[in-house]
Design a protein around this motif. Sequence first.
Motif, PDB file in Angstrom:
ATOM      1  N   THR A 144       2.258  44.667  87.640  1.00 32.29           N
ATOM      2  CA  THR A 144       2.023  43.463  88.072  1.00 32.29           C
ATOM      3  C   THR A 144       1.616  42.632  86.739  1.00 32.29           C
ATOM      4  OG1 THR A 144      -0.187  43.873  88.320  1.00 32.29           O
ATOM      5  CG2 THR A 144       1.041  43.667  90.292  1.00 32.29           C
ATOM      6  N   ASP A 145       1.244  43.259  85.558  1.00 31.35           N
ATOM      7  CA  ASP A 145       0.989  42.571  84.308  1.00 31.35           C
ATOM      8  C   ASP A 145       2.107  41.953  83.813  1.00 31.35           C
ATOM      9  OD1 ASP A 145      -1.536  43.220  84.851  1.00 31.35           O
ATOM     10  OD2 ASP A 145      -1.767  44.870  83.323  1.00 31.35           O
ATOM     11  N   ILE A 146       3.277  42.620  83.904  1.00 34.24           N
ATOM     12  CA  ILE A 146       4.555  41.999  83.368  1.00 34.24           C
ATOM     13  C   ILE A 146       5.611  41.248  84.201  1.00 34.24           C
ATOM     14  CG2 ILE A 146       4.449  43.691  81.589  1.00 34.24           C
ATOM     15  CD1 ILE A 146       6.583  44.979  82.884  1.00 34.24           C
ATOM     16  N   ARG A 147       4.922  40.882  85.359  1.00 30.53           N
ATOM     17  CA  ARG A 147       5.897  39.982  86.569  1.00 30.53           C
ATOM     18  C   ARG A 147       5.506  38.783  85.895  1.00 30.53           C
ATOM     19  NH1 ARG A 147       5.769  42.609  92.618  1.00 30.53           N
ATOM     20  NH2 ARG A 147       7.200  44.268  92.147  1.00 30.53           N
ATOM     21  N   GLN A 148       6.144  38.244  84.850  1.00 32.23           N
ATOM     22  CA  GLN A 148       5.781  36.781  84.329  1.00 32.23           C
ATOM     23  C   GLN A 148       6.889  36.664  83.372  1.00 32.23           C
ATOM     24  OE1 GLN A 148       2.292  36.218  81.752  1.00 32.23           O
ATOM     25  NE2 GLN A 148       1.811  38.088  82.715  1.00 32.23           N
ATOM     26  N   ASN A 149       7.157  35.491  82.974  1.00 31.42           N
ATOM     27  CA  ASN A 149       8.040  35.177  81.661  1.00 31.42           C
ATOM     28  C   ASN A 149       7.393  35.683  80.354  1.00 31.42           C
ATOM     29  OD1 ASN A 149       9.493  33.757  83.628  1.00 31.42           O
ATOM     30  ND2 ASN A 149       9.059  31.917  82.902  1.00 31.42           N
ATOM     31  N   PHE A 150       8.510  36.228  79.562  1.00 35.77           N
ATOM     32  CA  PHE A 150       7.992  36.517  78.115  1.00 35.77           C
ATOM     33  C   PHE A 150       9.243  36.054  77.408  1.00 35.77           C
ATOM     34  CE2 PHE A 150       5.788  39.748  80.882  1.00 35.77           C
ATOM     35  CZ  PHE A 150       4.599  39.747  80.134  1.00 35.77           C
ATOM     36  N   LEU A 151       8.785  35.023  76.485  1.00 33.45           N
ATOM     37  CA  LEU A 151      10.077  34.552  75.638  1.00 33.45           C
ATOM     38  C   LEU A 151       9.300  34.540  74.046  1.00 33.45           C
ATOM     39  CD1 LEU A 151      10.270  31.364  78.154  1.00 33.45           C
ATOM     40  CD2 LEU A 151      12.011  33.316  77.531  1.00 33.45           C
ATOM     41  N   PRO A 152      10.042  33.965  73.269  1.00 30.82           N
ATOM     42  CA  PRO A 152       9.835  33.941  71.834  1.00 30.82           C
ATOM     43  C   PRO A 152       8.549  33.336  71.369  1.00 30.82           C
ATOM     44  CG  PRO A 152      12.112  33.574  72.006  1.00 30.82           C
ATOM     45  CD  PRO A 152      11.679  33.543  73.306  1.00 30.82           C
ATOM     46  N   SER A 153       8.415  32.173  72.179  1.00 31.37           N
ATOM     47  CA  SER A 153       6.784  31.374  71.805  1.00 31.37           C
ATOM     48  C   SER A 153       5.644  32.294  72.257  1.00 31.37           C
ATOM     49  CB  SER A 153       6.844  30.169  72.772  1.00 31.37           C
ATOM     50  OG  SER A 153       7.009  30.406  74.149  1.00 31.37           O
ATOM     51  N   ASP A 154       5.921  33.231  73.189  1.00 28.32           N
ATOM     52  CA  ASP A 154       4.774  34.216  73.379  1.00 28.32           C
ATOM     53  C   ASP A 154       4.735  35.213  72.306  1.00 28.32           C
ATOM     54  OD1 ASP A 154       4.216  33.090  76.042  1.00 28.32           O
ATOM     55  OD2 ASP A 154       6.114  34.081  76.588  1.00 28.32           O
ATOM     56  N   LEU A 155       5.939  35.722  71.886  1.00 36.20           N
ATOM     57  CA  LEU A 155       5.737  36.921  71.101  1.00 36.20           C
ATOM     58  C   LEU A 155       5.493  36.263  69.595  1.00 36.20           C
ATOM     59  CD1 LEU A 155       6.249  39.775  70.520  1.00 36.20           C
ATOM     60  CD2 LEU A 155       8.856  39.565  70.348  1.00 36.20           C
ATOM     61  N   LYS A 156       5.760  35.365  69.028  1.00 37.53           N
ATOM     62  CA  LYS A 156       5.881  34.923  67.656  1.00 37.53           C
ATOM     63  C   LYS A 156       4.424  34.903  67.268  1.00 37.53           C
ATOM     64  CE  LYS A 156       7.446  31.536  64.485  1.00 37.53           C
ATOM     65  NZ  LYS A 156       8.491  30.213  64.092  1.00 37.53           N
ATOM     66  N   TRP A 188      12.368  37.925  78.757  1.00 38.82           N
ATOM     67  CA  TRP A 188      12.927  37.547  80.228  1.00 38.82           C
ATOM     68  C   TRP A 188      12.342  36.459  80.876  1.00 38.82           C
ATOM     69  CZ3 TRP A 188      10.936  42.965  80.023  1.00 38.82           C
ATOM     70  CH2 TRP A 188       9.458  43.071  80.688  1.00 38.82           C
ATOM     71  N   ILE A 189      12.984  35.562  81.740  1.00 35.86           N
ATOM     72  CA  ILE A 189      12.402  34.797  82.567  1.00 35.86           C
ATOM     73  C   ILE A 189      12.630  35.670  83.878  1.00 35.86           C
ATOM     74  CG2 ILE A 189      13.001  32.540  84.000  1.00 35.86           C
ATOM     75  CD1 ILE A 189      14.452  31.756  81.250  1.00 35.86           C
ATOM     76  N   TYR A 190      11.403  36.050  84.531  1.00 40.72           N
ATOM     77  CA  TYR A 190      11.080  36.621  85.521  1.00 40.72           C
ATOM     78  C   TYR A 190      11.633  36.495  86.860  1.00 40.72           C
ATOM     79  CZ  TYR A 190       9.235  39.994  88.970  1.00 40.72           C
ATOM     80  OH  TYR A 190       8.891  40.786  90.127  1.00 40.72           O
ATOM     81  N   ASP A 191      12.620  37.368  87.295  1.00 37.91           N
ATOM     82  CA  ASP A 191      12.892  36.908  88.585  1.00 37.91           C
ATOM     83  C   ASP A 191      12.914  38.257  89.641  1.00 37.91           C
ATOM     84  OD1 ASP A 191      15.972  37.518  90.181  1.00 37.91           O
ATOM     85  OD2 ASP A 191      15.629  35.311  90.348  1.00 37.91           O
TER      86      ASP A 191
END
Length: 275
Positions: free
Chosen positions: A25-37, A10-13
């Motif tokens: 609070t730890d997941i109130r941020q963007n999480f994208l493929p570049s983070d997971l790979k 997600w792109i956090y909104d």
Amino acid sequence: MTIDSHQHFWIYDEKRHAWIDDTMTDIRQNFLPSDLKPIYGANGIDGCVAVQADQTLEETDFLLKLAAANDFIKGVVGWADLRSENLSEVLGRYADQKKLKGWRHVVQDEADHNFILRPDFLSGISQLADYGHTYDILVFPHQLGAVLEFVKKFPDQKFVIDHIAKPYIKDGFYDGWALLMREIGKHENVYCKLSGMITEADHGTWTSGQLRPYMDLVLEAFGSHRLMFGSDWPVCLLAGSYDRMKKAVDDFVSTLGDDEQKRIMGENAIAFYDL
């Protein structure tokens, strides 16, 4: 191949992701493929299924766009309003999207415990098989009675229960959940994900031993041919690292035969979602 059958991007909104409350609070941020790979590289994961976290068609399109740009995203479970009168039109729109594998509704947040038994929702589910689509069942234990009646109505529809139906591991509740999971497991078209367990335990003190009775039960109920590993990343980060979460599952399956391990850690997800 090792497949993570359940993770999110997600792109956090703040409004769109209102379910991420003040305790997260730890997941109130963007999480994208570049983070997971790189996490997958470190943990020997070959591919994944990206699952909706927002109930809009825009979410489905967002995940499909990420999947098109990242080969390790092997499939997408999106969202559509399965109660909609124009559902057939929506399903037709996605019919040529090869990485669109199925759909999910956040039933756990519905106040009506029998939400999935409503006629309009049942009508929507009845259309999925025509497109070869699966359905992910996201519920709490108190909704499992409705789930049992639900899966009985669609013996030819492929279902999977997310997060082993979120048993109340932190409180040690087991029996009621176990009884209904055994009954649901008698239906061969229903699979179950070994995912989301650590966030249902005490985030600060959980151990693999506390998870073990719950994993034993779903192995008994569904068999190694209908269980699949999933991380629930990044939500799992609320209770532990990806490495620690995966090790809990690895330790559990290590007591099984090689063929059973391969099924749970990848082959079942490939077959279920037609990856």
